[in-house]
Motif scaffolding. Structure first.
Motif, PDB file in Angstrom:
ATOM      1  N   LEU A   8       0.750  -1.212   0.178  1.00  7.86           N
ATOM      2  CA  LEU A   8       0.040  -0.116   0.054  1.00  7.86           C
ATOM      3  C   LEU A   8       0.926   1.146  -0.120  1.00  7.86           C
ATOM      4  N   ASP A   9       2.039   1.228   0.730  1.00  9.57           N
ATOM      5  CA  ASP A   9       2.999   2.214   0.740  1.00  9.57           C
ATOM      6  C   ASP A   9       3.485   2.619  -0.665  1.00  9.57           C
ATOM      7  N   ALA A  10       3.843   1.431  -1.205  1.00 11.54           N
ATOM      8  CA  ALA A  10       4.461   1.699  -2.420  1.00 11.54           C
ATOM      9  C   ALA A  10       3.538   2.230  -3.611  1.00 11.54           C
ATOM     10  N   ALA A  11       2.285   2.009  -3.371  1.00 17.68           N
ATOM     11  CA  ALA A  11       1.238   2.245  -4.138  1.00 17.68           C
ATOM     12  C   ALA A  11       0.741   3.706  -4.090  1.00 17.68           C
TER      13      ALA A  11
ATOM     14  N   GLU B 297      -3.077   5.639   1.220  1.00 15.01           N
ATOM     15  CA  GLU B 297      -3.353   5.816   2.507  1.00 15.01           C
ATOM     16  C   GLU B 297      -3.927   4.684   3.434  1.00 15.01           C
ATOM     17  N   ILE B 298      -3.514   4.469   4.624  1.00 19.30           N
ATOM     18  CA  ILE B 298      -4.160   3.448   5.388  1.00 19.30           C
ATOM     19  C   ILE B 298      -4.859   4.174   6.149  1.00 19.30           C
ATOM     20  N   ASP B 299      -6.209   3.777   6.358  1.00 25.02           N
ATOM     21  CA  ASP B 299      -7.377   4.382   7.472  1.00 25.02           C
ATOM     22  C   ASP B 299      -6.987   3.683   8.926  1.00 25.02           C
ATOM     23  N   ARG B 300      -6.693   2.537   8.905  1.00 26.10           N
ATOM     24  CA  ARG B 300      -6.307   2.010  10.332  1.00 26.10           C
ATOM     25  C   ARG B 300      -5.986   0.580  10.069  1.00 26.10           C
ATOM     26  N   THR B 301      -5.296  -0.021  11.120  1.00 25.98           N
ATOM     27  CA  THR B 301      -4.724  -1.289  10.969  1.00 25.98           C
ATOM     28  C   THR B 301      -5.217  -1.976  12.267  1.00 25.98           C
ATOM     29  N   LEU B 302      -5.836  -3.068  12.061  1.00 24.51           N
ATOM     30  CA  LEU B 302      -6.196  -3.865  13.608  1.00 24.51           C
ATOM     31  C   LEU B 302      -5.425  -5.289  13.492  1.00 24.51           C
ATOM     32  N   GLU B 303      -4.913  -5.672  14.726  1.00 24.57           N
ATOM     33  CA  GLU B 303      -4.027  -6.691  14.804  1.00 24.57           C
ATOM     34  C   GLU B 303      -4.921  -8.205  14.707  1.00 24.57           C
ATOM     35  N   SER B 304      -6.200  -8.058  15.158  1.00 22.98           N
ATOM     36  CA  SER B 304      -6.904  -9.290  14.958  1.00 22.98           C
ATOM     37  C   SER B 304      -8.359  -9.331  14.954  1.00 22.98           C
ATOM     38  N   PRO B 305      -8.888  -8.467  13.976  1.00 23.18           N
ATOM     39  CA  PRO B 305     -10.286  -8.610  13.941  1.00 23.18           C
ATOM     40  C   PRO B 305     -10.746  -9.890  13.640  1.00 23.18           C
TER      41      PRO B 305
ATOM     42  N   ALA C 217      -4.607 -10.280  11.132  1.00 23.57           N
ATOM     43  CA  ALA C 217      -4.300  -8.705  11.052  1.00 23.57           C
ATOM     44  C   ALA C 217      -5.123  -8.282   9.770  1.00 23.57           C
ATOM     45  N   ALA C 218      -5.383  -6.942   9.929  1.00 21.07           N
ATOM     46  CA  ALA C 218      -6.182  -6.488   8.699  1.00 21.07           C
ATOM     47  C   ALA C 218      -5.847  -4.988   8.574  1.00 21.07           C
ATOM     48  N   VAL C 219      -5.837  -4.405   7.394  1.00 20.30           N
ATOM     49  CA  VAL C 219      -5.343  -2.977   7.045  1.00 20.30           C
ATOM     50  C   VAL C 219      -6.907  -2.531   6.241  1.00 20.30           C
ATOM     51  N   TYR C 220      -7.349  -1.370   6.694  1.00 20.55           N
ATOM     52  CA  TYR C 220      -8.333  -0.734   5.959  1.00 20.55           C
ATOM     53  C   TYR C 220      -8.127   0.582   5.201  1.00 20.55           C
ATOM     54  N   VAL C 221      -8.444   0.473   4.050  1.00 20.61           N
ATOM     55  CA  VAL C 221      -8.147   1.503   3.060  1.00 20.61           C
ATOM     56  C   VAL C 221      -9.536   2.146   2.477  1.00 20.61           C
ATOM     57  N   ARG C 222      -9.428   3.433   1.661  1.00 23.48           N
ATOM     58  CA  ARG C 222     -10.789   3.964   1.157  1.00 23.48           C
ATOM     59  C   ARG C 222     -10.410   3.762  -0.309  1.00 23.48           C
ATOM     60  N   ASP C 223     -11.334   3.378  -1.166  1.00 26.83           N
ATOM     61  CA  ASP C 223     -11.048   3.410  -2.795  1.00 26.83           C
ATOM     62  C   ASP C 223     -11.509   4.823  -3.037  1.00 26.83           C
ATOM     63  N   PRO C 224     -11.250   5.074  -4.416  1.00 27.09           N
ATOM     64  CA  PRO C 224     -11.421   6.532  -4.767  1.00 27.09           C
ATOM     65  C   PRO C 224     -12.855   7.265  -4.764  1.00 27.09           C
ATOM     66  N   PHE C 225     -13.701   6.025  -4.559  1.00 31.84           N
ATOM     67  CA  PHE C 225     -15.180   6.508  -4.392  1.00 31.84           C
ATOM     68  C   PHE C 225     -15.720   6.541  -3.107  1.00 31.84           C
ATOM     69  N   GLY C 226     -14.824   6.282  -2.045  1.00 32.51           N
ATOM     70  CA  GLY C 226     -15.268   6.546  -0.633  1.00 32.51           C
ATOM     71  C   GLY C 226     -15.687   5.230   0.123  1.00 32.51           C
ATOM     72  N   TYR C 227     -15.513   4.154  -0.724  1.00 38.66           N
ATOM     73  CA  TYR C 227     -15.863   2.551  -0.153  1.00 38.66           C
ATOM     74  C   TYR C 227     -14.639   2.202   0.493  1.00 38.66           C
TER      75      TYR C 227
ATOM     76  N   LEU D  78      -8.473  -5.338   3.811  1.00 36.70           N
ATOM     77  CA  LEU D  78      -7.574  -6.324   3.179  1.00 36.70           C
ATOM     78  C   LEU D  78      -6.951  -7.042   4.485  1.00 36.70           C
ATOM     79  N   LYS D  79      -7.415  -8.411   4.553  1.00 35.85           N
ATOM     80  CA  LYS D  79      -7.167  -9.009   5.795  1.00 35.85           C
ATOM     81  C   LYS D  79      -6.110 -10.095   5.380  1.00 35.85           C
ATOM     82  N   ALA D  80      -5.226 -10.284   6.247  1.00 38.27           N
ATOM     83  CA  ALA D  80      -4.087 -11.224   5.981  1.00 38.27           C
ATOM     84  C   ALA D  80      -4.678 -12.525   6.067  1.00 38.27           C
ATOM     85  N   ARG D  81      -4.342 -13.678   5.363  1.00 37.64           N
ATOM     86  CA  ARG D  81      -5.031 -14.870   5.652  1.00 37.64           C
ATOM     87  C   ARG D  81      -4.589 -15.633   6.736  1.00 37.64           C
ATOM     88  N   VAL D  82      -5.557 -16.529   7.413  1.00 35.52           N
ATOM     89  CA  VAL D  82      -5.463 -16.859   8.671  1.00 35.52           C
ATOM     90  C   VAL D  82      -4.533 -18.351   8.515  1.00 35.52           C
TER      91      VAL D  82
END
Length: 130
Positions: A90-93, A96-104, A112-122, A126-130
């Motif tokens: 995400l950083d390379a692209a 911007e990361i909205d937030r990161t959660l260690e274990s939702p 662990a998961a990272v939340y981002v917004r697409d260009p339209f507000g959605y 992006l959740k790491a595989r269990v």
């Protein structure tokens, strides 16, 4: 009735947002874009291919209204990468990361998961595989 998985999610995008969608979902996040039938006028939406069994349908519309907290929260996509790899991509692209959660908690367990917004507000989780 026994459900197996989500087949697809429909998201509306602005009528002029097709190229922006291709860039964000295809170039920046690295998902496959399937748009041949859309470009040929044979269907009214293009697909973001997440996996062999899951897609996001993006429907360009003149009546687009950005999502609000009262009608949408997020879509979660499990990815193969670790939390560190997700954040690095995400950083390379330049996303911007909205937030990161260690274990939702999700359908496949806690990861662990990272939340981002697409260009339209959605919001996209992006959740790491269990």
């Amino acid at each position: 009735m026994k459900a197996r998985h989500i087949d697809h999610v429909n998201l509306r995008i602005p009528e002029d947002g097709v190229e922006t969608a291709r860039e964000f979902y295809g170039d920046e996040l690295g998902f496959g874009i399937e748009d041949a039938l859309f470009e040929a006028g044979e269907k009214p939406f293009l697909d973001v291919r997440l996996s062999a069994t899951g897609v996001i349908h993006l429907w360009p519309t003149a009546e687009f209204e950005p999502p609000t907290a009262t009608n949408y929260d997020h879509v979660c996509v499990v990815v193969e990468e670790s939390l560190d790899a997700i954040e690095a991509e995400l950083d390379a692209a330049g996303i911007e990361i909205d937030r990161t959660l260690e274990s939702p908690l999700g359908a496949t367990g806690e990861a662990a998961a990272v939340y981002v917004r697409d260009p339209f507000g959605y919001r996209i989780e992006l959740k790491a595989r269990v």
